[in-house]
Every structure is written in C-alpha cells, then in structure tokens.
Design an enzyme around this catalytic site. Structure first.
Site, mmCIF file in Angstrom:
data_model
loop_
_atom_site.group_PDB
_atom_site.id
_atom_site.type_symbol
_atom_site.label_atom_id
_atom_site.label_comp_id
_atom_site.label_asym_id
_atom_site.label_seq_id
_atom_site.Cartn_x
_atom_site.Cartn_y
_atom_site.Cartn_z
ATOM 1 C CE1 TYR A 131 33.946 50.892 18.875
ATOM 2 C CE2 TYR A 131 35.552 50.388 17.261
ATOM 3 C CZ TYR A 131 34.728 51.539 17.958
ATOM 4 O OH TYR A 131 34.906 52.710 17.724
HETATM 5 P P1 NAP Z 1 37.376 57.060 26.065
HETATM 6 O O1 NAP Z 1 38.397 57.979 26.128
HETATM 7 O O2 NAP Z 1 37.456 55.542 26.191
HETATM 8 O O3 NAP Z 1 36.174 57.780 26.842
HETATM 9 C C1 NAP Z 1 34.787 57.048 26.653
HETATM 10 C C2 NAP Z 1 33.683 57.814 27.339
HETATM 11 O O4 NAP Z 1 32.598 57.162 27.299
HETATM 12 C C3 NAP Z 1 34.237 58.301 28.635
HETATM 13 O O5 NAP Z 1 33.658 59.671 28.889
HETATM 14 C C4 NAP Z 1 33.206 57.315 29.520
HETATM 15 O O6 NAP Z 1 32.827 58.165 30.799
HETATM 16 C C5 NAP Z 1 31.862 57.197 28.716
HETATM 17 N N1 NAP Z 1 31.513 55.866 29.058
HETATM 18 C C6 NAP Z 1 31.594 54.589 29.235
HETATM 19 N N2 NAP Z 1 31.062 53.595 29.656
HETATM 20 C C7 NAP Z 1 29.851 54.269 29.862
HETATM 21 C C8 NAP Z 1 28.675 53.991 30.354
HETATM 22 N N3 NAP Z 1 28.203 52.924 30.581
HETATM 23 N N4 NAP Z 1 27.774 55.111 30.415
HETATM 24 C C9 NAP Z 1 27.899 56.129 30.091
HETATM 25 N N5 NAP Z 1 29.078 56.865 29.639
HETATM 26 C C10 NAP Z 1 30.091 55.979 29.350
HETATM 27 O O7 NAP Z 1 36.765 57.026 24.429
HETATM 28 P P2 NAP Z 1 37.335 57.772 23.237
HETATM 29 O O8 NAP Z 1 38.665 57.047 22.715
HETATM 30 O O9 NAP Z 1 37.269 59.262 23.106
HETATM 31 O O10 NAP Z 1 36.142 57.442 22.104
HETATM 32 C C11 NAP Z 1 34.881 58.050 21.855
HETATM 33 C C12 NAP Z 1 33.987 57.546 20.958
HETATM 34 O O11 NAP Z 1 34.774 57.598 19.496
HETATM 35 C C13 NAP Z 1 33.651 56.112 21.082
HETATM 36 O O12 NAP Z 1 32.428 56.019 20.787
HETATM 37 C C14 NAP Z 1 34.495 55.355 20.258
HETATM 38 O O13 NAP Z 1 33.991 54.191 19.664
HETATM 39 C C15 NAP Z 1 34.820 56.226 18.838
HETATM 40 N N6 NAP Z 1 35.966 56.233 18.356
HETATM 41 C C16 NAP Z 1 37.022 55.988 19.085
HETATM 42 C C17 NAP Z 1 38.471 55.923 18.433
HETATM 43 C C18 NAP Z 1 39.762 56.060 18.976
HETATM 44 O O14 NAP Z 1 40.752 55.669 18.301
HETATM 45 N N7 NAP Z 1 39.649 56.622 20.277
HETATM 46 C C19 NAP Z 1 38.281 55.281 16.952
HETATM 47 C C20 NAP Z 1 37.056 55.235 16.346
HETATM 48 C C21 NAP Z 1 35.876 55.586 17.048
HETATM 49 P P3 NAP Z 1 32.843 57.791 32.275
HETATM 50 O O15 NAP Z 1 33.979 56.875 32.423
HETATM 51 O O16 NAP Z 1 32.675 58.945 32.881
HETATM 52 O O17 NAP Z 1 31.343 57.055 32.260
#
Ligand code: NAP
Length: 249
Positions: free
Chosen positions: A157
């Site tokens: 990641y």
């Molecule tokens: P999340 O709640 O897991 O949501 C992920 C999103 O990505 C969902 O809307 C999902 O939508 C979409 N997705 C997953 N697979 C996909 C695919 N194959 N095609 C298109 N869309 C897809 O994520 P989050 O925690 O909010 O994180 C969002 C971003 O922030 C990510 O890039 C993550 O790496 C980054 N980030 C998060 C954290 C954290 O602690 N949460 C920390 C550092 C960075 P569907 O299921 O509708 O496709």
C-alpha cells in the site's frame, strides 16, 4: 471567503460512495460545485447524490470499476459529457490491504496498483490536457502518511501511494505551467467505512501522532476543498500532510 467559491466548477470525485470521498463530494457540492460521484456501488452512489441534492447541491452518480486504463478513460469521457468539462479531479478511490510482503498474492498486488496508481494515471491522462487547454484546473490525489516512512505490513500500500506522491510532483511540472494545479493530501488514520474493519488498530495507529486520535472524513475533505479552490492558487506539487502531525515528529 464566499461559501459558494466553487460555483461554476464541475468536480469528479472517485470513490465518492464512501468515507473521505463521500465527505469530499458533500463539501464540494456545498461550496457550489456540480459534483460527479464515482464508484462501483450504485445504491451507495444514489444515496450520496440524494443527500447532496436534499441540501440544495448538484450531483450525479457515475458507475465505474476502475481496474483498467480503459475504464478510467471511459469514466473521464462520461464525466466530461455530463458536466460539459471537468475542472476538479479528486483521485480518491483506493484500497489498502495490509500484511506481510511474503503473504502478498500477485492478484492482490495487481489490484492495489490498478486502483491506486493506474486509475489516477489514466484519469489524469484523459482530463488534464483539456484542463490545460482551458487554462485552469485542480487535481487532488489521496495519499497517505505511510508513503513517507516505512512501516511493517504496509509495503504494498505505502509503495503505491509513494508512486502517487511522485506522480503529483511530475504532473505539477507537466501541467502547472498551463494553469493546472496538482497536489496531494498525505492522510493519517481516518474513521471511514473502509477502516471500520480495523477496529482498535486504527486508534492505536493514531496514538503515535500529536493529535493522538483518528480524523473524521470531514477533516480530510476540508483540506481537499481548499486545494481545489483558488484560495490555493500558489500551491503546486505539494503533498500536504493531514495526519494529526504524524510525519512531523
Ligand atoms: P473507503 O471508505 O474504503 O472507500 C473506498 C472508495 O473506493 C469507495 O467509495 C469504493 O466505492 C471505491 N472503490 C473501491 N474499489 C474500487 C474500484 N475497483 N473501482 C472504483 N472505485 C472503487 O476509503 P477511505 O478510507 O475513505 O479512503 C479513501 C482514500 O484515502 C483512499 O485512497 C485511501 O488509500 C486514502 N487514505 C485513507 C486513510 C484512512 O485511514 N481511511 C488513510 C490514508 C489514506 P465502491 O465500493 O462503490 O466502488
């Protein structure tokens, strides 16, 4: 600043059906943008767009499974057709499986790089030239604090987001001179649907930072909205830490 400072802008937010993406879509719409909510899950997408519309905002859902270059290019074309143009691109969709390098299957490796690296790459390839032609645009990439330092279990990641950090700087160099600002947010532990399965581990991870707690998705969205706006007009190629201070200490 006027609260409708994004009025007249069309913003495409990937992964907007959940977590940080959904909070970003809501905030950009509140600031006046026409938001294109992208994701795979139509029912989650429709509920995000319905909530935005219920608050007087403008939003549409675009279904996309971003696993190939063609899927990314196709989403970009549909977004352009629907919005007339795309002024703001938020590359937020991402997956973050953790675990030992020795246990990583090839299909998992490919899935992480396809969504976290290839999809933003081809969305930018399709959208940034049109932004540059119009002389304005803003691209915000979602990155992570673990792209900045090594952590056991985060090799796959973290390396995918380290690629995103360098792409952010490369695209700033490539498109910045023609009015397109490209920046990233280096996110720390944030409570989302995606991290809910981590349980106590998320809070434990957060204790290593000065803030000492996980963020809400809205705390990340507010920085993304700033970077999207003209308030950030002199910010190019920055990886802005939004991690409670974790990479600073
Ligand atoms: P999340 O709640 O897991 O949501 C992920 C999103 O990505 C969902 O809307 C999902 O939508 C979409 N997705 C997953 N697979 C996909 C695919 N194959 N095609 C298109 N869309 C897809 O994520 P989050 O925690 O909010 O994180 C969002 C971003 O922030 C990510 O890039 C993550 O790496 C980054 N980030 C998060 C954290 C954290 O602690 N949460 C920390 C550092 C960075 P569907 O299921 O509708 O496709």
């Amino acid at each position: 600043m006027n609260s409708s400072y994004l009025a007249g802008n069309v913003a495409l937010v990937t992964g907007a059906t959940s977590g940080i993406g959904a909070a970003t879509a809501a905030l950009l719409a509140e600031r006046g943008a026409h938001v294109l909510v992208a994701g795979r899950d139509a029912s989650r997408g429709e509920s995000v767009t319905a909530a935005i519309r219920a608050h007087g905002g403008k939003a549409d859902f675009l279904a996309a499974d971003l696993t190939t270059a063609e899927a990314a290019r196709d989403l970009a074309r549909r977004a352009t057709d629907l919005g007339g143009a795309v002024d703001v691109l938020v590359n937020n969709a991402g997956i973050y499986p953790f675990g030992p390098t020795a246990d990583t299957a090839e299909d998992q490796f490919d899935a992480v790089y396809a969504l976290n690296v290839k999809a933003p790459y081809y969305l930018v390839a399709e959208l940034a030239p049109a932004m540059a032609e119009r002389g304005h645009g803003s691209i915000i990439n979602l990155s992570t604090m673990v792209a900045d330092f090594g952590m056991a279990g985060m090799a796959l990641y973290g390396s995918s987001k380290a690629a995103v950090n360098l792409l952010t700087k490369s695209w700033a160099a490539e498109y910045g001179p023609r009015g397109v600002r490209v920046n990233a947010v280096g996110v720390g532990p944030t409570r989302t649907e995606g991290t809910a399965q981590m349980g106590d581990a998320l809070g434990t991870l957060a204790t290593h930072a000065p803030a000492g707690r996980p963020a809400s998705p809205q705390e990340i969205a507010s920085v993304i909205a700033f970077l999207a706006s003209d308030e950030a007009s002199f910010v190019h190629g920055a990886i802005v830490p939004v991690d409670g201070g974790r990479v600073a200490v």
